[in-house]
Write an enzyme that holds these catalytic residues in place. Structure first.
Site, PDB file in Angstrom:
ATOM      1  N   ASP A   1       0.812  -1.229   0.000  1.00  0.00           N
ATOM      2  CA  ASP A   1       0.000   0.000   0.000  1.00  0.00           C
ATOM      3  C   ASP A   1       0.838   1.268   0.000  1.00  0.00           C
ATOM      4  O   ASP A   1       0.441   2.293   0.563  1.00  0.00           O
ATOM      5  CB  ASP A   1      -0.973   0.018   1.198  1.00  0.00           C
ATOM      6  CG  ASP A   1      -1.858  -1.217   1.216  1.00  0.00           C
ATOM      7  OD1 ASP A   1      -2.211  -1.695   0.133  1.00  0.00           O
ATOM      8  OD2 ASP A   1      -2.178  -1.703   2.323  1.00  0.00           O
TER       9      ASP A   1
ATOM     10  N   GLN B   1       1.941  -6.196  -3.151  1.00  0.00           N
ATOM     11  CA  GLN B   1       2.406  -6.271  -1.758  1.00  0.00           C
ATOM     12  C   GLN B   1       3.696  -5.450  -1.578  1.00  0.00           C
ATOM     13  O   GLN B   1       3.821  -4.413  -2.203  1.00  0.00           O
ATOM     14  CB  GLN B   1       2.602  -7.737  -1.313  1.00  0.00           C
ATOM     15  CG  GLN B   1       1.294  -8.477  -1.113  1.00  0.00           C
ATOM     16  CD  GLN B   1       0.667  -9.000  -2.398  1.00  0.00           C
ATOM     17  OE1 GLN B   1       1.332  -9.669  -3.170  1.00  0.00           O
ATOM     18  NE2 GLN B   1      -0.588  -8.713  -2.632  1.00  0.00           N
TER      19      GLN B   1
ATOM     20  N   LYS C   1       1.831   2.016  -5.108  1.00  0.00           N
ATOM     21  CA  LYS C   1       2.359   1.413  -6.350  1.00  0.00           C
ATOM     22  C   LYS C   1       1.430   1.693  -7.527  1.00  0.00           C
ATOM     23  O   LYS C   1       1.874   2.002  -8.632  1.00  0.00           O
ATOM     24  CB  LYS C   1       2.517  -0.117  -6.168  1.00  0.00           C
ATOM     25  CG  LYS C   1       3.505  -0.504  -5.083  1.00  0.00           C
ATOM     26  CD  LYS C   1       3.579  -2.006  -4.870  1.00  0.00           C
ATOM     27  CE  LYS C   1       2.327  -2.616  -4.275  1.00  0.00           C
ATOM     28  NZ  LYS C   1       2.026  -2.188  -2.892  1.00  0.00           N
TER      29      LYS C   1
ATOM     30  N   GLY D   1      -4.585  -4.449  -3.739  1.00  0.00           N
ATOM     31  CA  GLY D   1      -5.543  -3.400  -4.085  1.00  0.00           C
ATOM     32  C   GLY D   1      -4.736  -2.184  -4.487  1.00  0.00           C
ATOM     33  O   GLY D   1      -4.106  -1.559  -3.641  1.00  0.00           O
ATOM     34  N   HIS D   2      -4.674  -1.907  -5.777  1.00  0.00           N
ATOM     35  CA  HIS D   2      -3.853  -0.802  -6.287  1.00  0.00           C
ATOM     36  C   HIS D   2      -4.771   0.315  -6.774  1.00  0.00           C
ATOM     37  O   HIS D   2      -5.545   0.119  -7.710  1.00  0.00           O
ATOM     38  CB  HIS D   2      -2.942  -1.297  -7.421  1.00  0.00           C
ATOM     39  CG  HIS D   2      -1.951  -2.329  -6.961  1.00  0.00           C
ATOM     40  ND1 HIS D   2      -1.106  -2.984  -7.820  1.00  0.00           N
ATOM     41  CD2 HIS D   2      -1.663  -2.802  -5.724  1.00  0.00           C
ATOM     42  CE1 HIS D   2      -0.345  -3.815  -7.121  1.00  0.00           C
ATOM     43  NE2 HIS D   2      -0.675  -3.730  -5.850  1.00  0.00           N
TER      44      HIS D   2
HETATM   45  P1  GDP Z   1      -0.765   0.236  -3.570  1.00  0.00           P
HETATM   46  O1  GDP Z   1      -1.366  -1.021  -3.064  1.00  0.00           O
HETATM   47  O2  GDP Z   1       0.706   0.312  -3.297  1.00  0.00           O
HETATM   48  O3  GDP Z   1      -1.091   0.537  -4.996  1.00  0.00           O
HETATM   49  O4  GDP Z   1      -1.410   1.422  -2.691  1.00  0.00           O
HETATM   50  P2  GDP Z   1      -2.975   1.582  -2.304  1.00  0.00           P
HETATM   51  O5  GDP Z   1      -3.710   1.994  -3.509  1.00  0.00           O
HETATM   52  O6  GDP Z   1      -3.451   0.395  -1.565  1.00  0.00           O
HETATM   53  O7  GDP Z   1      -2.881   2.754  -1.229  1.00  0.00           O
HETATM   54  C1  GDP Z   1      -2.325   3.991  -1.534  1.00  0.00           C
HETATM   55  C2  GDP Z   1      -3.375   5.081  -1.283  1.00  0.00           C
HETATM   56  O8  GDP Z   1      -2.759   6.362  -1.267  1.00  0.00           O
HETATM   57  C3  GDP Z   1      -4.428   5.158  -2.389  1.00  0.00           C
HETATM   58  O9  GDP Z   1      -5.632   5.576  -1.823  1.00  0.00           O
HETATM   59  C4  GDP Z   1      -3.873   6.231  -3.328  1.00  0.00           C
HETATM   60  O10 GDP Z   1      -4.889   6.886  -4.066  1.00  0.00           O
HETATM   61  C5  GDP Z   1      -3.249   7.162  -2.335  1.00  0.00           C
HETATM   62  N1  GDP Z   1      -2.068   7.917  -2.806  1.00  0.00           N
HETATM   63  C6  GDP Z   1      -1.066   7.517  -3.634  1.00  0.00           C
HETATM   64  N2  GDP Z   1      -0.109   8.467  -3.715  1.00  0.00           N
HETATM   65  C7  GDP Z   1      -0.516   9.469  -2.912  1.00  0.00           C
HETATM   66  C8  GDP Z   1       0.063  10.733  -2.528  1.00  0.00           C
HETATM   67  O11 GDP Z   1       1.168  11.088  -2.933  1.00  0.00           O
HETATM   68  N3  GDP Z   1      -0.654  11.500  -1.661  1.00  0.00           N
HETATM   69  C9  GDP Z   1      -1.850  11.131  -1.153  1.00  0.00           C
HETATM   70  N4  GDP Z   1      -2.471  11.945  -0.309  1.00  0.00           N
HETATM   71  N5  GDP Z   1      -2.431   9.951  -1.491  1.00  0.00           N
HETATM   72  C10 GDP Z   1      -1.756   9.148  -2.336  1.00  0.00           C
HETATM   73  P1  IMO Z   2      -0.952  -4.273  -2.166  1.00  0.00           P
HETATM   74  O1  IMO Z   2      -0.483  -4.883  -3.461  1.00  0.00           O
HETATM   75  C1  IMO Z   2      -0.979  -4.635   2.196  1.00  0.00           C
HETATM   76  C2  IMO Z   2      -1.023  -8.697   3.823  1.00  0.00           C
HETATM   77  C3  IMO Z   2      -2.253  -9.166   4.571  1.00  0.00           C
HETATM   78  C4  IMO Z   2      -1.608 -10.109   5.570  1.00  0.00           C
HETATM   79  C5  IMO Z   2      -0.497 -10.753   4.768  1.00  0.00           C
HETATM   80  C6  IMO Z   2      -0.852 -12.121   4.194  1.00  0.00           C
HETATM   81  O2  IMO Z   2      -2.228  -3.536  -2.260  1.00  0.00           O
HETATM   82  O3  IMO Z   2       0.153  -3.505  -1.504  1.00  0.00           O
HETATM   83  P2  IMO Z   2      -2.420 -12.882   2.186  1.00  0.00           P
HETATM   84  O4  IMO Z   2      -3.888 -12.692   1.950  1.00  0.00           O
HETATM   85  O5  IMO Z   2      -1.550 -12.309   1.120  1.00  0.00           O
HETATM   86  O6  IMO Z   2      -2.057 -14.306   2.494  1.00  0.00           O
HETATM   87  O7  IMO Z   2      -2.119 -12.063   3.545  1.00  0.00           O
HETATM   88  O8  IMO Z   2      -0.203  -9.859   3.702  1.00  0.00           O
HETATM   89  N1  IMO Z   2      -1.275  -8.196   2.447  1.00  0.00           N
HETATM   90  C7  IMO Z   2      -1.209  -6.902   2.103  1.00  0.00           C
HETATM   91  N2  IMO Z   2      -1.018  -5.804   2.860  1.00  0.00           N
HETATM   92  N3  IMO Z   2      -1.137  -4.522   0.851  1.00  0.00           N
HETATM   93  C8  IMO Z   2      -1.301  -5.615   0.083  1.00  0.00           C
HETATM   94  O9  IMO Z   2      -1.305  -5.564  -1.262  1.00  0.00           O
HETATM   95  C9  IMO Z   2      -1.391  -6.876   0.707  1.00  0.00           C
HETATM   96  N4  IMO Z   2      -1.583  -8.134   0.256  1.00  0.00           N
HETATM   97  C10 IMO Z   2      -1.493  -8.927   1.331  1.00  0.00           C
HETATM   98  O10 IMO Z   2      -2.907  -8.082   5.188  1.00  0.00           O
HETATM   99  O11 IMO Z   2      -1.008  -9.370   6.613  1.00  0.00           O
HETATM  100 MG    MG Z   3      -2.909  -1.651  -1.790  1.00  0.00          MG
END
Ligand code: GDP
Ligand code: IMO
Ligand code: MG
Length: 434
Positions: free
Chosen positions: A13, A224, A16, A40-41
């Site tokens: 999170d 991840q 990415k 979840g991207h």
């Molecule tokens: P990922 O799994 O690495 O793709 O990240 P997630 O999407 O799960 O979580 C990142 C969150 O931060 C999302 O809600 C993005 O829209 C948000 N985000 C990404 N870059 C920025 C930033 O530079 N500033 C802020 N405020 N939000 C951001």
């Molecule tokens: P993105 O790609 C954050 C965490 C779960 C748990 C551990 C194992 O959005 O960054 P699993 O279901 O993979 O066997 O769970 O990994 N986890 C993540 N945490 N972002 C993710 O994906 C994750 N995918 C799995 O919360 O701790």
């Molecule tokens: Mg994510």
């Protein structure tokens, strides 16, 4: 070398999705190399927010090839649901999607075992996403997994399914005391998915390697993060795949010599979902502030993310095991209102000072983080596009973090939207020069 790998540097999170969407503008191919729909991207385009789980985060750009690599585990029901959601929002799937024939399938019994096993672990649970990721990879390593290609051969599929459902039901009944799986129902359900997905199933290694040979720009998308890596993360509180850069080679079938650049995505503070050690976690008003201002709620499960300060030991470990050529520092704007900002530079445990991340989980769980404190900039940075326009104290923070982590920034993100970004160097240009 035309491959650019994007890897999460912390516990996932990091942002990415945003960076991959941004880099896709310059790419020809975007390929996911591991994980499943546990990811979840998030990609924000104007007022629209998209959350991608299995489909590469480059899909919003027209004319780019999206590949789900052999290293990914695919729940076909989740994939079809995701595709349908995107189709409703105007995205087309025709020749732009390929799914590796060697990608393993997540089956209903994987999900059932994942959930039942977590329940049994009680307070020792990993806090998985409950998507069946671990059991699906376990079957792959155990050499009895079912792959996308098997879906195209009903007889072979039935045979493998029969053996696997037999074993899974034994476990579910005798060990987990959980409901059984109906083999005939799963068979019919999955053959339905095969009809829908068969036109996308291919030997993706041929496509990617031909693209590389033609010097097309390939973006390898990791899910991840480094500290969720089954080898390099905080085992056993990890996922069951290899998000680290090496996973891009095995998960896509490309040689290490095709990789030109490796970008680590580093959040300006730290978050984690699920159980496991997190030395800089702030279970207090500061953690609450970061969660609310950073909107730190899971993009997949909606769970509140645990929040804390930047930990340079964990990022340095990520620099080391991935060989980052640069980092993208995200969510700097989330720190805008703070009076003071802390950076962890060491851990103290039983009188010993650790300057590098220890592999002993007990140390990570029990240590006292050692911080340096920097003054906050108390000014908005949202949407800033030029490095020189950042407040001086924000630049000091960025420079201090990068120095401590031993890596240079190529991108700084100042908001969720595509255009809220400072680009310091063009990663694909650099990659191609190598
Ligand atoms: P990922 O799994 O690495 O793709 O990240 P997630 O999407 O799960 O979580 C990142 C969150 O931060 C999302 O809600 C993005 O829209 C948000 N985000 C990404 N870059 C920025 C930033 O530079 N500033 C802020 N405020 N939000 C951001
Ligand atoms: P993105 O790609 C954050 C965490 C779960 C748990 C551990 C194992 O959005 O960054 P699993 O279901 O993979 O066997 O769970 O990994 N986890 C993540 N945490 N972002 C993710 O994906 C994750 N995918 C799995 O919360 O701790
Ligand atoms: Mg994510």
């Amino acid at each position: 070398m035309p491959v650019l790998v994007v890897v999460g540097a912390q516990w996932g999170d990091e942002g990415k999705g945003k960076i991959i969407d941004l880099l896709t503008e310059r790419a020809d191919v975007v390929a996911r190399y591991q994980g499943g729909h546990n990811a979840g991207h998030t990609v924000v385009v104007g007022m629209d927010e998209f959350i991608l789980h299995l489909i590469p985060s480059g899909v919003l750009h027209k004319g780019k090839k999206c590949i789900i690599g052999n290293g990914v585990v695919v729940d076909p029901a989740a994939l079809i649901e995701e595709m349908d959601g995107l189709i409703k929002r105007g995205i087309k799937f025709d020749t732009n999607l390929l799914i590796s024939a060697n990608a393993h399938l997540i089956m209903p019994y994987h999900k059932a075992i994942d959930v039942a096993s977590e329940r049994l672990k009680g307070n020792k649970k990993i806090g998985t996403t409950g998507r069946g990721i671990g059991p699906a990879y376990a079957d792959k390593i155990n050499r009895r997994g079912i792959r996308m290609a098997d879906l195209l051969s009903p007889e072979r599929f039935r045979e493998k399914l029969s053996i696997n459902v037999g074993e899974a039901n034994f476990l579910l009944e005798r060990f987990y005391n959980a409901p059984l799986i109906n083999q005939d129902e799963v068979y019919a359900e999955y053959l339905g998915y095969a009809q829908r997905l068969k036109k996308y199933i291919a030997d993706t290694t041929i496509y990617i390697n031909e693209a590389v040979a033609k010097k097309k720009k390939v973006l390898a998308e990791g899910a991840q993060g480094t500290h969720l890596d089954v080898d390099h993360g905080t085992y056993p509180y990890v996922t069951s795949s290899s998000p680290t850069a090496g996973g891009a080679c095995t998960g896509l079938g490309i040689g290490p010599n095709t990789i030109g650049e490796i970008i680590g995505i580093v959040k300006a503070y730290t978050t984690r979902v699920g159980s496991g050690p997190f030395p800089t976690e702030q279970e207090n008003a500061m953690g609450e502030h970061l969660r609310e201002r950073g909107r730190e709620y899971g993009a997949t499960t909606g769970r509140a993310r645990r929040c804390g300060w930047m930990d340079t030991l964990i990022v340095r470990h990520a620099v080391r095991v991935n060989g980052f050529t640069s980092i993208a520092l995200t969510k700097l704007d989330v720190l805008d209102t703070l009076d003071e900002i802390k950076i962890c530079v060491g851990y103290k445990h039983k009188g010993k000072l650790y300057k590098e991340m220890p592999s002993d989980l007990e140390v990570l769980e029990q240590c006292t983080p050692q911080y340096i404190t920097l003054p906050g900039w108390k000014q908005t940075t949202i949407g800033i596009k030029k490095y020189a326009q950042l407040p001086k104290k924000a630049r000091t923070y960025v420079e201090k973090v990068c120095k401590l982590c031993g890596v240079k920034p190529s991108i700084i993100s100042t908001g969720a939207r595509r255009d809220e970004t400072i680009i310091l160097e063009r990663p694909f240009q650099k990659a191609l020069k190598k």
